[in-house]
Design a protein around this motif. Structure first.
Motif, PDB file in Angstrom:
ATOM      1  N   ARG A 350     -38.415  34.150  55.710  1.00  0.00           N
ATOM      2  CA  ARG A 350     -38.573  35.047  54.553  1.00  0.00           C
ATOM      3  C   ARG A 350     -38.413  36.517  54.938  1.00  0.00           C
ATOM      4  O   ARG A 350     -37.848  37.314  54.197  1.00  0.00           O
ATOM      5  CB  ARG A 350     -39.944  34.826  53.912  1.00  0.00           C
ATOM      6  CG  ARG A 350     -40.261  35.800  52.776  1.00  0.00           C
ATOM      7  CD  ARG A 350     -41.642  35.549  52.196  1.00  0.00           C
ATOM      8  NE  ARG A 350     -41.696  34.305  51.436  1.00  0.00           N
ATOM      9  CZ  ARG A 350     -41.363  34.203  50.151  1.00  0.00           C
ATOM     10  NH1 ARG A 350     -40.946  35.267  49.488  1.00  0.00           N
ATOM     11  NH2 ARG A 350     -41.445  33.040  49.540  1.00  0.00           N
ATOM     12  N   TYR A 351     -38.944  36.877  56.111  1.00  0.00           N
ATOM     13  CA  TYR A 351     -38.988  38.295  56.494  1.00  0.00           C
ATOM     14  C   TYR A 351     -38.127  38.584  57.713  1.00  0.00           C
ATOM     15  O   TYR A 351     -38.498  39.386  58.570  1.00  0.00           O
ATOM     16  CB  TYR A 351     -40.434  38.702  56.774  1.00  0.00           C
ATOM     17  CG  TYR A 351     -41.346  38.591  55.582  1.00  0.00           C
ATOM     18  CD1 TYR A 351     -41.262  39.499  54.525  1.00  0.00           C
ATOM     19  CD2 TYR A 351     -42.300  37.575  55.494  1.00  0.00           C
ATOM     20  CE1 TYR A 351     -42.102  39.400  53.423  1.00  0.00           C
ATOM     21  CE2 TYR A 351     -43.154  37.473  54.402  1.00  0.00           C
ATOM     22  CZ  TYR A 351     -43.041  38.384  53.367  1.00  0.00           C
ATOM     23  OH  TYR A 351     -43.876  38.290  52.277  1.00  0.00           O
ATOM     24  N   ALA A 352     -36.980  37.949  57.793  1.00  0.00           N
ATOM     25  CA  ALA A 352     -36.108  38.104  58.955  1.00  0.00           C
ATOM     26  C   ALA A 352     -35.829  39.580  59.240  1.00  0.00           C
ATOM     27  O   ALA A 352     -35.435  40.341  58.354  1.00  0.00           O
ATOM     28  CB  ALA A 352     -34.793  37.364  58.724  1.00  0.00           C
ATOM     29  N   GLY A 353     -36.055  39.983  60.484  1.00  0.00           N
ATOM     30  CA  GLY A 353     -35.768  41.336  60.909  1.00  0.00           C
ATOM     31  C   GLY A 353     -36.797  42.377  60.503  1.00  0.00           C
ATOM     32  O   GLY A 353     -36.621  43.563  60.789  1.00  0.00           O
ATOM     33  N   LYS A 354     -37.894  41.968  59.873  1.00  0.00           N
ATOM     34  CA  LYS A 354     -38.903  42.918  59.394  1.00  0.00           C
ATOM     35  C   LYS A 354     -40.171  42.857  60.246  1.00  0.00           C
ATOM     36  O   LYS A 354     -40.384  41.923  61.025  1.00  0.00           O
ATOM     37  CB  LYS A 354     -39.242  42.640  57.933  1.00  0.00           C
ATOM     38  CG  LYS A 354     -38.073  42.890  56.978  1.00  0.00           C
ATOM     39  CD  LYS A 354     -38.500  42.700  55.528  1.00  0.00           C
ATOM     40  CE  LYS A 354     -37.341  43.016  54.576  1.00  0.00           C
ATOM     41  NZ  LYS A 354     -37.748  42.854  53.147  1.00  0.00           N
ATOM     42  N   THR A 355     -41.014  43.864  60.068  1.00  0.00           N
ATOM     43  CA  THR A 355     -42.315  43.895  60.720  1.00  0.00           C
ATOM     44  C   THR A 355     -43.371  43.584  59.663  1.00  0.00           C
ATOM     45  O   THR A 355     -43.498  44.314  58.673  1.00  0.00           O
ATOM     46  CB  THR A 355     -42.582  45.271  61.350  1.00  0.00           C
ATOM     47  OG1 THR A 355     -41.593  45.521  62.353  1.00  0.00           O
ATOM     48  CG2 THR A 355     -43.962  45.309  61.999  1.00  0.00           C
ATOM     49  N   VAL A 356     -44.091  42.504  59.876  1.00  0.00           N
ATOM     50  CA  VAL A 356     -45.002  41.972  58.867  1.00  0.00           C
ATOM     51  C   VAL A 356     -46.414  41.909  59.429  1.00  0.00           C
ATOM     52  O   VAL A 356     -46.629  41.451  60.549  1.00  0.00           O
ATOM     53  CB  VAL A 356     -44.568  40.554  58.428  1.00  0.00           C
ATOM     54  CG1 VAL A 356     -45.447  40.043  57.288  1.00  0.00           C
ATOM     55  CG2 VAL A 356     -43.104  40.551  58.015  1.00  0.00           C
ATOM     56  N   LEU A 357     -47.366  42.377  58.643  1.00  0.00           N
ATOM     57  CA  LEU A 357     -48.767  42.266  59.014  1.00  0.00           C
ATOM     58  C   LEU A 357     -49.308  40.940  58.507  1.00  0.00           C
ATOM     59  O   LEU A 357     -49.283  40.667  57.300  1.00  0.00           O
ATOM     60  CB  LEU A 357     -49.574  43.418  58.412  1.00  0.00           C
ATOM     61  CG  LEU A 357     -51.073  43.415  58.739  1.00  0.00           C
ATOM     62  CD1 LEU A 357     -51.295  43.739  60.209  1.00  0.00           C
ATOM     63  CD2 LEU A 357     -51.821  44.395  57.844  1.00  0.00           C
ATOM     64  N   LEU A 358     -49.810  40.108  59.416  1.00  0.00           N
ATOM     65  CA  LEU A 358     -50.467  38.855  59.044  1.00  0.00           C
ATOM     66  C   LEU A 358     -51.960  39.034  59.264  1.00  0.00           C
ATOM     67  O   LEU A 358     -52.420  39.218  60.392  1.00  0.00           O
ATOM     68  CB  LEU A 358     -49.961  37.681  59.892  1.00  0.00           C
ATOM     69  CG  LEU A 358     -48.457  37.405  59.914  1.00  0.00           C
ATOM     70  CD1 LEU A 358     -48.185  36.088  60.637  1.00  0.00           C
ATOM     71  CD2 LEU A 358     -47.870  37.377  58.522  1.00  0.00           C
ATOM     72  N   VAL A 359     -52.721  39.002  58.185  1.00  0.00           N
ATOM     73  CA  VAL A 359     -54.171  39.146  58.279  1.00  0.00           C
ATOM     74  C   VAL A 359     -54.768  37.745  58.284  1.00  0.00           C
ATOM     75  O   VAL A 359     -54.689  37.013  57.288  1.00  0.00           O
ATOM     76  CB  VAL A 359     -54.724  39.968  57.106  1.00  0.00           C
ATOM     77  CG1 VAL A 359     -56.227  40.221  57.310  1.00  0.00           C
ATOM     78  CG2 VAL A 359     -53.980  41.296  56.978  1.00  0.00           C
ATOM     79  N   THR A 360     -55.365  37.370  59.389  1.00  0.00           N
ATOM     80  CA  THR A 360     -55.796  35.985  59.532  1.00  0.00           C
ATOM     81  C   THR A 360     -57.032  35.906  60.417  1.00  0.00           C
ATOM     82  O   THR A 360     -57.828  36.847  60.444  1.00  0.00           O
ATOM     83  CB  THR A 360     -54.616  35.116  60.027  1.00  0.00           C
ATOM     84  OG1 THR A 360     -55.027  33.759  60.153  1.00  0.00           O
ATOM     85  CG2 THR A 360     -54.029  35.601  61.333  1.00  0.00           C
ATOM     86  N   HIS A 361     -57.201  34.811  61.154  1.00  0.00           N
ATOM     87  CA  HIS A 361     -58.451  34.497  61.824  1.00  0.00           C
ATOM     88  C   HIS A 361     -58.217  34.254  63.312  1.00  0.00           C
ATOM     89  O   HIS A 361     -57.080  34.264  63.786  1.00  0.00           O
ATOM     90  CB  HIS A 361     -59.071  33.246  61.199  1.00  0.00           C
ATOM     91  CG  HIS A 361     -59.182  33.308  59.712  1.00  0.00           C
ATOM     92  ND1 HIS A 361     -60.342  33.672  59.062  1.00  0.00           N
ATOM     93  CD2 HIS A 361     -58.271  33.046  58.729  1.00  0.00           C
ATOM     94  CE1 HIS A 361     -60.142  33.633  57.745  1.00  0.00           C
ATOM     95  NE2 HIS A 361     -58.899  33.252  57.516  1.00  0.00           N
ATOM     96  N   VAL A 362     -59.293  33.964  64.013  1.00  0.00           N
ATOM     97  CA  VAL A 362     -59.213  33.770  65.458  1.00  0.00           C
ATOM     98  C   VAL A 362     -58.220  32.669  65.828  1.00  0.00           C
ATOM     99  O   VAL A 362     -57.304  32.874  66.631  1.00  0.00           O
ATOM    100  CB  VAL A 362     -60.609  33.445  66.038  1.00  0.00           C
ATOM    101  CG1 VAL A 362     -60.488  32.988  67.490  1.00  0.00           C
ATOM    102  CG2 VAL A 362     -61.507  34.666  65.953  1.00  0.00           C
ATOM    103  N   THR A 363     -58.412  31.475  65.266  1.00  0.00           N
ATOM    104  CA  THR A 363     -57.574  30.354  65.699  1.00  0.00           C
ATOM    105  C   THR A 363     -56.098  30.545  65.361  1.00  0.00           C
ATOM    106  O   THR A 363     -55.242  30.314  66.230  1.00  0.00           O
ATOM    107  CB  THR A 363     -58.083  29.021  65.119  1.00  0.00           C
ATOM    108  OG1 THR A 363     -59.479  28.887  65.393  1.00  0.00           O
ATOM    109  CG2 THR A 363     -57.342  27.849  65.734  1.00  0.00           C
ATOM    110  N   PRO A 364     -55.721  30.951  64.146  1.00  0.00           N
ATOM    111  CA  PRO A 364     -54.294  31.167  63.887  1.00  0.00           C
ATOM    112  C   PRO A 364     -53.667  32.232  64.784  1.00  0.00           C
ATOM    113  O   PRO A 364     -52.536  32.057  65.253  1.00  0.00           O
ATOM    114  CB  PRO A 364     -54.271  31.580  62.410  1.00  0.00           C
ATOM    115  CG  PRO A 364     -55.465  30.914  61.819  1.00  0.00           C
ATOM    116  CD  PRO A 364     -56.512  31.014  62.891  1.00  0.00           C
TER     117      PRO A 364
END
Length: 413
Positions: A350-364
């Motif tokens: 979906r975000y090829a070539g982009k910088t994406v912030l993933l807000v998630t948890h310890v395990t992921p």
């Protein structure tokens, strides 16, 4: 009289690289009886990686049946047959660990390799496609009930492409032996394409970069309590300290000015963190279910010591194996790895070539780092990940990945 077994193996990738799987059968050469089957969806990988994974699974299944047998391997991959026969050099460093692992299962004199046309490899091809079909539905291949004879051989691997080791064959073989079921077997083969940074002429364009943000503190965080997917009713909000952390990381990311999209876990603590950052950056927030934390079952809300006291046997099993789940129907790390890898591949597309912030948890976060490194499951217990910390992984067009940051908390000081 020495027993003779036939191993037929195949692998495929729908996209090369793309969703991939392998299949293998072990046949009694004297009777023609199918003795074992193996198949698995391995996430995003190439045809060559899938072919090698099929070979390794087939050889392991044969070894489990008769370690002293002579084995005739039949495959429609000219590359694998010629490389394993020693007639072609294995030039790509990411393929060497796979070939080395395959070579250690039986002594070399016991195994021979034969190329066959695809039309003669239908059983293994069918299994590989069944594995890919299962993966497309978010599951794993299972042997059909009522099947004539074959015993399913579970390799226990988790899907998802990972970066190959750059070490020597000997050290890479040791790493693979430590976890022969790691995602994509430590490699994403790209024939004639060196790993990123190894060739000055490599021009793969801008990578897709995931900036991985662990949510801010909740009331449970300082107490080090299990706080998972909320399946047992625990979905805590950010504490006042956590909200301050979210503001601090938002300011730091705004100063960098590199984030182009924000994606979050559906859980409240992540959504609060994500919306704080997104508001500062002027971006929308997208929710991805695959980024939620592990479901810790009956352990939700407990400390490690409390789990040790109440469920000692289950805790020991969980610490010893990525396939073990917490008490009360929680998720194993293997299960979490599968869904995280699927989300990763979807988001890369979906975000090829982009910088994406993933807000998630310890395990992921730890899982994405582990997969990028090709590290074994036990490495999850060897990474520190603070609340509101930043990590980063870049994914390149040839399938390689690069871990660029881990547990950065400088913005909180």
């Amino acid at each position: 009289m020495t027993r003779e077994l036939i191993v037929e193996a195949d692998g495929g990738s729908r996209g090369n690289p793309g969703p991939a799987g392998y299949g293998a059968v072990v046949i009694d050469a004297a009777t023609g009886e199918t003795l074992a089957e193996a198949a698995e969806y391995i996430g995003r990988a190439t045809n060559n990686v899938a072919e090698y994974r099929g070979l390794i699974a087939g050889l392991r299944a044969a070894h489990a049946l008769a370690p002293d047998a002579r084995v005739r391997v039949r495959m429609d991959s000219k590359l694998v047959v010629e490389q394993m026969s020693g007639r072609w050099k294995i030039k790509h460093p990411d393929m060497r660990p796979l070939a080395a692992e395959a070579a250690t299962i039986f002594p070399a004199p016991q195994v021979s390799y034969e190329w066959i046309p695809r039309a003669q490899n239908k059983a293994a091809d069918r299994l590989a496609n069944e594995a890919m079909d299962a993966g497309a539905k978010g599951g794993q291949w299972q042997p059909k009930r009522g099947a004539a004879a074959p015993t399913a051989v579970a390799t226990g691997a988790e899907p998802g492409a990972a970066v190959g080791s750059r070490a020597s064959v000997a050290s890479a073989t040791s790493a693979v032996a430590a976890d022969p079921t790691s995602e994509a077997a430590l490699a994403a083969e790209r024939p004639q394409t060196p790993p990123v940074g190894w060739a000055a002429s490599a021009d793969l364009g801008a990578p897709t970069t995931f900036v991985l943000l662990r949510h801010g503190e909740t009331a449970l965080t300082p107490q080090k309590r299990f706080s998972g997917s909320g399946a047992q009713g625990t979905d805590p909000e950010l504490s006042p300290a956590g909200r301050r952390q979210a503001e601090q990381v938002a300011a730091a990311l705004a100063a960098r000015g590199t984030i182009q999209a924000v994606v979050t876990s559906p859980l409240r603590r992540c959504q609060e963190t994500a919306h704080t950052v997104a508001a500062r950056l002027g971006l929308d927030v997208r929710v991805d279910e695959g980024l939620r934390e592990t479901d810790f079952g009956a352990w939700e809300g407990l400390t490690f010591a409390e789990v040790r006291e109440r469920h000692p046997a289950d805790l020991d099993a969980w610490l010893a194996s990525a396939k073990a789940a917490p008490t009360g129907g929680g998720e194993s790390f293997a299960t979490v790895s599968r869904r995280v890898a699927l989300s990763r591949d979807k988001l890369i597309a979906r975000y090829a070539g982009k910088t994406v912030l993933l807000v998630t948890h310890v395990t992921p976060v730890k899982t994405l780092v582990r997969l990028a490194l090709g590290a074994p499951p036990e490495s999850l217990f060897r990474m520190e990940l603070s609340a509101a910390s930043l990590s980063a992984v870049a994914y390149y067009a040839d399938g390689n990945a690069s871990v660029r940051l881990l547990n950065d908390t400088s913005h909180l000081r």
